[in-house]
Design a protein around this motif. Sequence first.
Motif, mmCIF file in Angstrom:
data_model
loop_
_atom_site.group_PDB
_atom_site.id
_atom_site.type_symbol
_atom_site.label_atom_id
_atom_site.label_comp_id
_atom_site.label_asym_id
_atom_site.label_seq_id
_atom_site.Cartn_x
_atom_site.Cartn_y
_atom_site.Cartn_z
ATOM 1 N N SER A 131 0.785 -1.284 0.003
ATOM 2 C CA SER A 131 -0.100 0.014 0.023
ATOM 3 C C SER A 131 1.052 1.152 -0.026
ATOM 4 O O SER A 131 2.093 1.089 0.064
ATOM 5 C CB SER A 131 -0.643 0.042 1.293
ATOM 6 O OG SER A 131 -0.064 0.114 2.322
ATOM 7 N N LEU A 132 0.140 2.471 -0.062
ATOM 8 C CA LEU A 132 0.987 3.437 0.119
ATOM 9 C C LEU A 132 2.024 3.695 0.916
ATOM 10 O O LEU A 132 3.107 4.175 0.933
ATOM 11 C CB LEU A 132 -0.154 4.892 0.086
ATOM 12 C CG LEU A 132 0.174 6.262 -0.384
ATOM 13 C CD1 LEU A 132 0.400 5.969 -2.078
ATOM 14 C CD2 LEU A 132 -0.845 7.060 -0.021
ATOM 15 N N LEU A 133 1.597 3.365 2.155
ATOM 16 C CA LEU A 133 2.620 3.460 3.316
ATOM 17 C C LEU A 133 3.576 2.580 3.453
ATOM 18 O O LEU A 133 4.666 2.580 4.102
ATOM 19 C CB LEU A 133 2.029 3.743 4.684
ATOM 20 C CG LEU A 133 0.812 4.949 4.596
ATOM 21 C CD1 LEU A 133 0.068 4.819 6.103
ATOM 22 C CD2 LEU A 133 1.822 6.410 4.471
ATOM 23 N N GLY A 134 3.589 1.535 2.599
ATOM 24 C CA GLY A 134 4.499 0.322 2.566
ATOM 25 C C GLY A 134 4.562 -0.358 3.825
ATOM 26 O O GLY A 134 5.380 -1.199 4.285
ATOM 27 N N ARG B 29 1.154 -4.526 11.016
ATOM 28 C CA ARG B 29 1.650 -4.718 9.593
ATOM 29 C C ARG B 29 2.751 -3.723 9.538
ATOM 30 O O ARG B 29 3.333 -3.325 8.597
ATOM 31 C CB ARG B 29 0.261 -4.183 8.698
ATOM 32 C CG ARG B 29 -0.551 -5.352 8.601
ATOM 33 C CD ARG B 29 -1.549 -4.767 7.501
ATOM 34 N NE ARG B 29 -1.064 -4.683 6.074
ATOM 35 C CZ ARG B 29 -1.666 -4.016 5.395
ATOM 36 N NH1 ARG B 29 -2.864 -3.330 5.604
ATOM 37 N NH2 ARG B 29 -0.953 -3.912 3.955
ATOM 38 N N VAL B 233 5.066 11.863 4.295
ATOM 39 C CA VAL B 233 4.642 10.625 4.849
ATOM 40 C C VAL B 233 4.351 9.505 3.826
ATOM 41 O O VAL B 233 4.601 8.334 3.900
ATOM 42 C CB VAL B 233 4.241 10.666 6.163
ATOM 43 C CG1 VAL B 233 3.644 9.437 6.742
ATOM 44 C CG2 VAL B 233 5.020 11.273 7.187
ATOM 45 N N ALA B 234 3.245 10.102 3.246
ATOM 46 C CA ALA B 234 2.406 9.299 2.113
ATOM 47 C C ALA B 234 3.334 8.739 1.056
ATOM 48 O O ALA B 234 3.254 7.822 0.417
ATOM 49 C CB ALA B 234 1.429 10.106 1.711
ATOM 50 N N ARG B 235 4.324 9.635 0.879
ATOM 51 C CA ARG B 235 5.087 9.127 -0.352
ATOM 52 C C ARG B 235 6.608 8.617 -0.010
ATOM 53 O O ARG B 235 7.401 8.233 -0.842
ATOM 54 C CB ARG B 235 5.437 10.291 -1.291
ATOM 55 C CG ARG B 235 4.070 10.893 -1.937
ATOM 56 C CD ARG B 235 3.248 9.748 -2.566
ATOM 57 N NE ARG B 235 3.661 9.434 -3.621
ATOM 58 C CZ ARG B 235 3.464 8.234 -4.230
ATOM 59 N NH1 ARG B 235 2.902 7.199 -3.387
ATOM 60 N NH2 ARG B 235 3.871 7.888 -5.391
ATOM 61 N N ALA B 236 6.965 8.621 1.117
ATOM 62 C CA ALA B 236 8.204 8.318 1.635
ATOM 63 C C ALA B 236 8.762 6.794 1.157
ATOM 64 O O ALA B 236 9.868 6.735 0.822
ATOM 65 C CB ALA B 236 8.271 8.432 3.105
ATOM 66 N N HIS B 237 7.799 5.993 1.254
ATOM 67 C CA HIS B 237 8.013 4.524 0.928
ATOM 68 C C HIS B 237 8.477 4.532 -0.612
ATOM 69 O O HIS B 237 9.532 3.838 -1.068
ATOM 70 C CB HIS B 237 6.676 3.627 1.051
ATOM 71 C CG HIS B 237 7.053 2.210 0.783
ATOM 72 N ND1 HIS B 237 8.132 1.662 1.382
ATOM 73 C CD2 HIS B 237 6.279 1.294 0.098
ATOM 74 C CE1 HIS B 237 7.953 0.231 1.025
ATOM 75 N NE2 HIS B 237 6.866 0.333 0.305
#
Lengths: 294, 355
Positions: A131-134, B29, B233-237
């Motif tokens: 997902s978006l947050l990994g 998770r 934060v939403a795009r950090a991954h």
Amino acid sequence: MTAHPDARADARAGTPEAHPDTPPTVRLTARDLTLRYGDRVVSTRLNLDIPDGAFTAVVGPNGCGKSTLLRAFVRLLRPDSGHVGFDGRDVGDYPAKALARQLGFLPQDPLAPEDIRVRQLVRRGRFPHQSLLGLWAPGDEEAVEEAMVAAGVEDLADRLVRELSGGQRQRVWVAMVLAQRTPYLLLDEPTSFLDITHQYQLLALLSELRDRGRTVIAVLHDINQACRFADHMVAVREGRVVAEGVPADIVDAALIKDVFDLPSLIVPDPVTGTPMVVPTLQGDRVEHPPPLPG
Amino acid sequence: MTDLRERPRTPMTRAPRPRRGPRELRLGRLRADLRTVVLTVVLVAIALGLALVGLCFGASWSTPGEVFAVLFGPEHSVVIVEWRLARVTAALVFGAALGVAGAIFQNLTRNPMGSPDVIGLDTGSYTGALFAITVLAGTSGQRALASVVGGLAVAAAIYLLSSKGGFSGLRLVVIGIGVNAMMTAVNSWIVLRAELEVAIAAVGWSAGSLNGVGWHHLWLPFTVLAVLLALLVARAHAMHQTSFGDAIAVTTGVSLKRLRLLMVLIGVGCTATVTAVAGPIAFIALAAPQIGRRLAGAPGVPLLPAALTGAVLLLGADLIAQALLAPVALPVGVVSTAIGGCYLIRLLTREVRRA
């Protein structure tokens, strides 16, 4: 692509040896593909079908456009005209992660971030499934462990990638692409920095993956390795497909002369019976002419 | 896929059994590297400790007891709440923002020297702010907007100049250093041409300073930074996925162009927002991400350690700046430049040795 249990059966049926009469299933195609790399036109109106479930080797001389072709398949290069289709849809129309769940790609010299460990690197192959947050999904851990076992790097899991040898590192990258769990694997000269033992180990691994239902497409330097391991060979010269088909059907001295501009003798590989190209240079005298077929 | 474990495998060269790798904390998770978690706790503790020192420190010292009584009890103190708390909070938040901006650009350029203060984004933002002060009315809103525009203009110029023949982090850094020098000259020129009072005000602020910062300066920048950090934060991954190079980033599903644009906007936004209020505070963005990375022992340039290290560095530097020549308060940028300059020299000598 775990959702299509039947695809694998179709795929096996489609490989050339299994049923020579049925045309192979095709999911990945190039239609009228014109590719340009900077100012240089690499290929013009190229058409190609990749048989599903087979090991396809793309061979050709340096700079013939085989790597460029592979990059166009995985959308790293936008075609000048024409298109690359997967399941009948232009690859450019897929959402980024959706395509990344179908086509896995290993470039020739991938970069590893500093101080990354093997398991951390292999995990990043799960990116298109996350997902978006990994956040981690339940299947991720299993996919990562399975990929490391398949590539034979499970013992290296906690090592730093920069401390590994070239052969180990290449297997780590393969594990990363395997963790992506794509039905298609595209590899750009995966054997180029490996010694001969590791080259064969890697090719054996790729054949095994093919046996387990993956479609493998690899740019290979060594024509004999391509003959030995590939079900389907695509010979490229100057951006044109010169010949394609089962290696035993298409590889002859004329083709090698045409593609590589190299005079040669084709003999059966004493181990596998697949065609083996032995270059004949000027001044060579053929000591042992090949046995005539039949 | 069938179980691959059952098949007989060609014997591979066995590596010696490795020592135990990094441990992990698992919460549902969420996965977190144990060392990063410990580091986070330690850095937060240091930041709180420094914050307490900052609240006590002043022309007349307060005891921690007095500070706690004001913060959590019935006491009132304009000095502690309006002055010191505002300044300490600004140092922490701005430090974190600069650290994050540095981490973003170091990730984008894949180069430890690719931080906004080295490639001229601070200086460009400051040019915008100077323009707002000297030509426009110089309200805080104008200053903020002009800073962002200045930073973006410099970023766009560097990108255009360096993007010929494909994106290259090193080329971007080298061109950025040149642009930085040019913008510094432009800034001097603007100050020289300005009226005396404006020029004096501008120069006092040109090194980057938190002197005289109050809450009324802060609500707008804090809101902007909160939005930018939430986006990040939403795009950090996805950002970390780009550390494998463009090819793997794209083929594992990163929309690279869109991501890069967003990252540049967030990075410039953080830098410009801080610059609009506190001037171009140099070297926090350069040093914090790399120190954080080494402390965390993590791959790439992680964001959380960069933010926390930045907060601690800026607050620490500001305390030193206030204490060094007390009662005269130095601009914090003087201290951060002195610390960061040493670090930059070390970085350069190491790069040269490696090359």
